[in-house]
Design an enzyme around this catalytic site. Structure first.
Site, PDB file in Angstrom:
ATOM      1  N   ASP A  79       0.796  -1.121  -0.177  1.00 15.90           N
ATOM      2  CA  ASP A  79      -0.128   0.001  -0.085  1.00 15.90           C
ATOM      3  C   ASP A  79       0.992   1.420  -0.047  1.00 15.90           C
ATOM      4  O   ASP A  79       2.077   1.112   0.311  1.00 15.90           O
ATOM      5  CB  ASP A  79      -0.871  -0.138   1.209  1.00 15.90           C
ATOM      6  CG  ASP A  79      -1.924   1.150   1.017  1.00 15.90           C
ATOM      7  OD1 ASP A  79      -2.919   1.073   0.412  1.00 15.90           O
ATOM      8  OD2 ASP A  79      -1.811   2.068   1.489  1.00 15.90           O
ATOM      9  N   GLN A  80       0.268   2.265  -0.517  1.00 13.87           N
ATOM     10  CA  GLN A  80       1.229   3.559  -0.620  1.00 13.87           C
ATOM     11  C   GLN A  80       0.153   4.713  -0.099  1.00 13.87           C
ATOM     12  O   GLN A  80      -0.968   4.920  -0.532  1.00 13.87           O
ATOM     13  CB  GLN A  80       1.400   3.933  -1.991  1.00 13.87           C
ATOM     14  CG  GLN A  80       2.454   4.923  -1.847  1.00 13.87           C
ATOM     15  CD  GLN A  80       2.993   5.334  -3.313  1.00 13.87           C
ATOM     16  OE1 GLN A  80       2.289   5.681  -4.381  1.00 13.87           O
ATOM     17  NE2 GLN A  80       4.356   5.105  -3.668  1.00 13.87           N
TER      18      GLN A  80
END
EC number: 3.6.1.9
Length: 202
Positions: A79-80
């Protein structure tokens, strides 16, 4: 000869094209099985406010969700998050929101926090979070409009309204941090772990 020594391919709990290409280019065989989790719901339920912690939690939850369906398999979640000071951003839902995000980021420095988690049989065996700092140049309304016209769907498929591996690179004055972190997958720490586990030939 293949570099991968695992008996089964890695499972990538993501449909991100950039992440898939990074693994493919590194010679890691994988199956992409996106995790169907409510990201906003997970974030709100966690009570976390730190962008790095939010990214780490979401990466882990994605991997855990897919791991439940695939006993024995090694599952990679990623995830970012994008943070401008205390404010975090999500992928813009439409062009108007992409325009608003770019206006806000214009002329300022923001951070990209990228997290990964490896899970097997519902247990997290490795996790890593890294950060990159991005300085967007001062953009005129005409430049934002021109960029969005050219970028098309890429503007709404990535947080911040840009993909730095494509036309988004034109928006920046300075980029500080690992290339793979910017693309949403801290690849070197991942490869180091896989090597330690004797899953890579070299």
């Amino acid at each position: 000869m293949t570099i991968w020594l695992g008996s089964q391919p890695l499972v990538l709990a993501s449909q991100s094209y950039a992440r898939q290409m990074l693994l493919q280019n590194a010679g890691i065989p994988f199956e992409a099985i996106p995790a169907a989790i409510d990201e906003r719901g997970v974030q709100q339920a966690s009570g976390l406010t730190s962008p790095a912690e939010i990214a780490a939690r979401l990466a882990e939850e994605k991997a855990l969700a897919v791991s439940q369906r695939l006993p024995g398999r090694l599952v990679l979640g990623a995830d970012q998050t994008l943070a401008l000071g205390e404010r975090t951003f999500n992928k813009p839902a439409d062009r108007a929101k992409a325009t608003a995000q770019l206006r806000t980021l214009s002329g300022r420095r923001h951070e990209l926090h990228s997290a990964i988690a490896l899970v097997r049989n519902g247990k997290t065996v490795f996790a890593e979070t890294s950060v990159a700092r991005m300085t967007m140049r001062q953009l005129t309304e005409a430049e934002i409009e021109a960029y969005l016209n050219e970028a098309g769907d890429a503007a709404t498929s990535s947080v911040g309204g840009y993909q730095v591996e494509g036309l988004g690179v034109h928006l920046f004055d300075g980029i500080h941090g690992d290339h793979f972190t910017i693309l949403g997958l801290p690849l070197v720490p991942l490869l180091n772990y896989l090597r330690q586990q004797r899953l890579l030939a070299f």
